[in-house]
Design an enzyme around this catalytic site. Structure first.
Site, PDB file in Angstrom:
ATOM      1  N   ASN A  25     -16.263 -22.441 -23.350  1.00 21.19           N
ATOM      2  CA  ASN A  25     -15.554 -21.652 -24.364  1.00 21.19           C
ATOM      3  C   ASN A  25     -14.326 -21.005 -23.702  1.00 21.19           C
ATOM      4  OD1 ASN A  25     -14.750 -19.270 -25.815  1.00 21.19           O
ATOM      5  ND2 ASN A  25     -16.578 -19.494 -27.063  1.00 21.19           N
ATOM      6  N   HIS A  28     -11.333 -16.564 -24.034  1.00 26.04           N
ATOM      7  CA  HIS A  28     -10.799 -15.411 -23.304  1.00 26.04           C
ATOM      8  C   HIS A  28      -9.604 -15.742 -22.421  1.00 26.04           C
ATOM      9  CE1 HIS A  28     -13.515 -12.995 -25.372  1.00 26.04           C
ATOM     10  NE2 HIS A  28     -14.574 -13.648 -24.922  1.00 26.04           N
ATOM     11  N   HIS A  61     -13.382 -20.262 -30.673  1.00 27.34           N
ATOM     12  CA  HIS A  61     -13.745 -19.490 -31.870  1.00 27.34           C
ATOM     13  C   HIS A  61     -12.457 -19.006 -32.542  1.00 27.34           C
ATOM     14  CE1 HIS A  61     -16.399 -15.938 -33.529  1.00 27.34           C
ATOM     15  NE2 HIS A  61     -15.692 -16.530 -34.478  1.00 27.34           N
ATOM     16  N   ARG A  63     -11.248 -16.698 -34.868  1.00 24.87           N
ATOM     17  CA  ARG A  63     -11.723 -15.522 -35.617  1.00 24.87           C
ATOM     18  C   ARG A  63     -10.802 -15.216 -36.791  1.00 24.87           C
ATOM     19  NH1 ARG A  63     -15.189 -11.464 -34.237  1.00 24.87           N
ATOM     20  NH2 ARG A  63     -16.579 -12.011 -32.552  1.00 24.87           N
ATOM     21  N   ARG A  67      -7.850 -12.647 -33.002  1.00 24.33           N
ATOM     22  CA  ARG A  67      -7.653 -11.780 -31.833  1.00 24.33           C
ATOM     23  C   ARG A  67      -7.468 -12.570 -30.537  1.00 24.33           C
ATOM     24  NH1 ARG A  67     -13.623  -9.079 -31.362  1.00 24.33           N
ATOM     25  NH2 ARG A  67     -13.210  -8.652 -33.545  1.00 24.33           N
ATOM     26  N   THR A 119     -19.716 -11.884 -30.766  1.00 23.10           N
ATOM     27  CA  THR A 119     -20.669 -12.217 -31.831  1.00 23.10           C
ATOM     28  C   THR A 119     -22.026 -11.611 -31.485  1.00 23.10           C
ATOM     29  OG1 THR A 119     -19.440 -14.266 -31.999  1.00 23.10           O
ATOM     30  CG2 THR A 119     -21.476 -14.131 -33.256  1.00 23.10           C
ATOM     31  N   GLU A 169     -27.804 -23.390 -32.586  1.00 24.59           N
ATOM     32  CA  GLU A 169     -27.458 -22.830 -31.277  1.00 24.59           C
ATOM     33  C   GLU A 169     -28.181 -21.496 -31.153  1.00 24.59           C
ATOM     34  OE1 GLU A 169     -23.532 -23.243 -29.753  1.00 24.59           O
ATOM     35  OE2 GLU A 169     -23.641 -21.359 -28.640  1.00 24.59           O
ATOM     36  N   HIS A 212     -24.343 -17.644 -25.107  1.00 19.03           N
ATOM     37  CA  HIS A 212     -23.930 -16.245 -25.190  1.00 19.03           C
ATOM     38  C   HIS A 212     -24.418 -15.473 -23.976  1.00 19.03           C
ATOM     39  CE1 HIS A 212     -22.430 -12.486 -26.700  1.00 19.03           C
ATOM     40  NE2 HIS A 212     -21.793 -13.192 -27.607  1.00 19.03           N
TER      41      HIS A 212
HETATM   42  N1  PXP Z   1     -21.833 -19.631 -28.473  1.00 25.54           N
HETATM   43  C1  PXP Z   1     -21.359 -18.933 -29.527  1.00 25.54           C
HETATM   44  C2  PXP Z   1     -21.746 -19.375 -30.903  1.00 25.54           C
HETATM   45  C3  PXP Z   1     -20.497 -17.834 -29.343  1.00 25.54           C
HETATM   46  O1  PXP Z   1     -20.045 -17.141 -30.410  1.00 25.54           O
HETATM   47  C4  PXP Z   1     -20.107 -17.492 -28.031  1.00 25.54           C
HETATM   48  C5  PXP Z   1     -19.160 -16.359 -27.812  1.00 25.54           C
HETATM   49  O2  PXP Z   1     -17.958 -16.624 -28.422  1.00 25.54           O
HETATM   50  C6  PXP Z   1     -20.602 -18.268 -26.971  1.00 25.54           C
HETATM   51  C7  PXP Z   1     -21.484 -19.323 -27.217  1.00 25.54           C
HETATM   52  C8  PXP Z   1     -20.210 -18.017 -25.554  1.00 25.54           C
HETATM   53  O3  PXP Z   1     -20.607 -16.750 -25.151  1.00 25.54           O
HETATM   54  P1  PXP Z   1     -20.057 -16.169 -23.786  1.00 25.54           P
HETATM   55  O4  PXP Z   1     -18.580 -16.073 -23.933  1.00 25.54           O
HETATM   56  O5  PXP Z   1     -20.737 -14.858 -23.675  1.00 25.54           O
HETATM   57  O6  PXP Z   1     -20.457 -17.140 -22.706  1.00 25.54           O
END
Ligand code: PXP
Length: 271
Positions: A25, A28, A61, A63, A67, A119, A169, A212
């Site tokens: 992901n 960030h 993501h 949003r 953001r 999330t 997920e 997550h």
């Molecule tokens: N899976 C989903 C559905 C998420 O919303 C997120 C956070 O955006 C992640 C995985 C990844 O989480 P993290 O950034 O904490 O590794």
């Protein structure tokens, strides 16, 4: 190695589980770019580096408040990536139109609250069956696989199967927070919930993903669950990239996942 996604061969005896995919992901990277409003650092460049490090796919993501990831990011990722794009989004009409326009490999439907930092929980699937069912069908009609981001809860898994999702997920946030607090009993309890949920989801015909808050320290027990097909990891990897580069961080995470896949899954194993 069997082509099907759980670890049982046709005779029902356990074999080595199927390989576990890593979705990186890159939200960030966009958060950092947006802190100054320019074009650097570029999420697409990060996506290429993550793939170089062993990512099987890229997750972003979009949003509602934009953001971090922007509409332009999504179109560049979709057009230029060499690996599947997993688009995380809220189940709104606006996002549905965007998804249908870009046709990512998969859409992961997530709950979204503007005031949250990330999330913070899973989707209320049971309470939204009526709206989710047609929403899921529209995405699937466009050729998109649909994932629901949920708490590891059996009733929610039944509801996910009822709305026709392809994937669930499992939200690992609570497990990871308890690990940070060194709460061994809590960690064991959460892992047991995830293991049960993964089994139930696979039995219901759903592909199982998780994500997550996962880190080098928390990834292995989740990776050992034989039904697990994909992990989505962002914040920790982007943070680690500051110290040693993104490809290296992804490579290390991939190695830990692969090592775990070769280790036996045992109920109660937490490290
Ligand atoms: N899976 C989903 C559905 C998420 O919303 C997120 C956070 O955006 C992640 C995985 C990844 O989480 P993290 O950034 O904490 O590794």
């Amino acid at each position: 190695m069997p082509a099907h996604r759980n670890s049982l061969n046709p005779e029902g005896s356990p074999t080595r589980p199927a390989p576990l995919r890593l979705g990186v992901n890159i939200d960030h990277v966009a958060t950092l770019r947006n802190a100054r409003g320019g074009v650097h650092p570029d999420p697409l460049r990060a996506a290429h580096l993550a793939i170089e490090g062993g990512a099987d796919g890229i997750t972003a993501h979009l949003r509602e408040d934009r953001r971090h990831i922007s509409d332009t990011d999504i179109s560049r990722l979709k057009n230029e990536l060499t690996r599947p794009l997993n688009l995380e989004m809220a189940a709104t009409d606006e996002m549905l139109q965007i998804a249908i326009r870009h046709v990512p490999n998969a859409c992961c439907l997530v709950p979204e609250r503007r005031e949250e930092r990330t999330t913070e929980g899973g989707l209320d699937v049971q309470g939204s069956v009526k709206t989710l069912k047609p929403f899921v069908a529209k995405l699937q009609d466009a050729g998109i696989r649909v994932s629901l981001f949920i708490e590891p809860d059996i009733k929610t898994i039944e509801a996910a199967a009822a709305v026709g999702a392809d994937i669930v997920e499992l939200h690992t946030g609570r497990y990871c927070n308890l690990a940070l607090e060194h709460d061994a009993a809590g960690v064991a309890r959460e892992l047991e919930r995830h293991a049960k949920a993964a089994r139930a989801a696979a039995a219901a015909g759903l592909e199982v993903h998780a994500g997550h808050g996962l880190t080098y320290n928390t990834v292995k027990p989740i990776s050992r669950m034989p039904e697990m097909a994909e992990l989505n990891i962002g914040h920790f990897l982007i943070g680690e990239a500051i110290f040693g580069g993104l490809s290296a961080a992804v490579r290390r995470m991939r190695l830990l996942m692969d090592e775990a896949r070769d280790e036996p899954f045992r109920v109660g194993r937490t490290g």
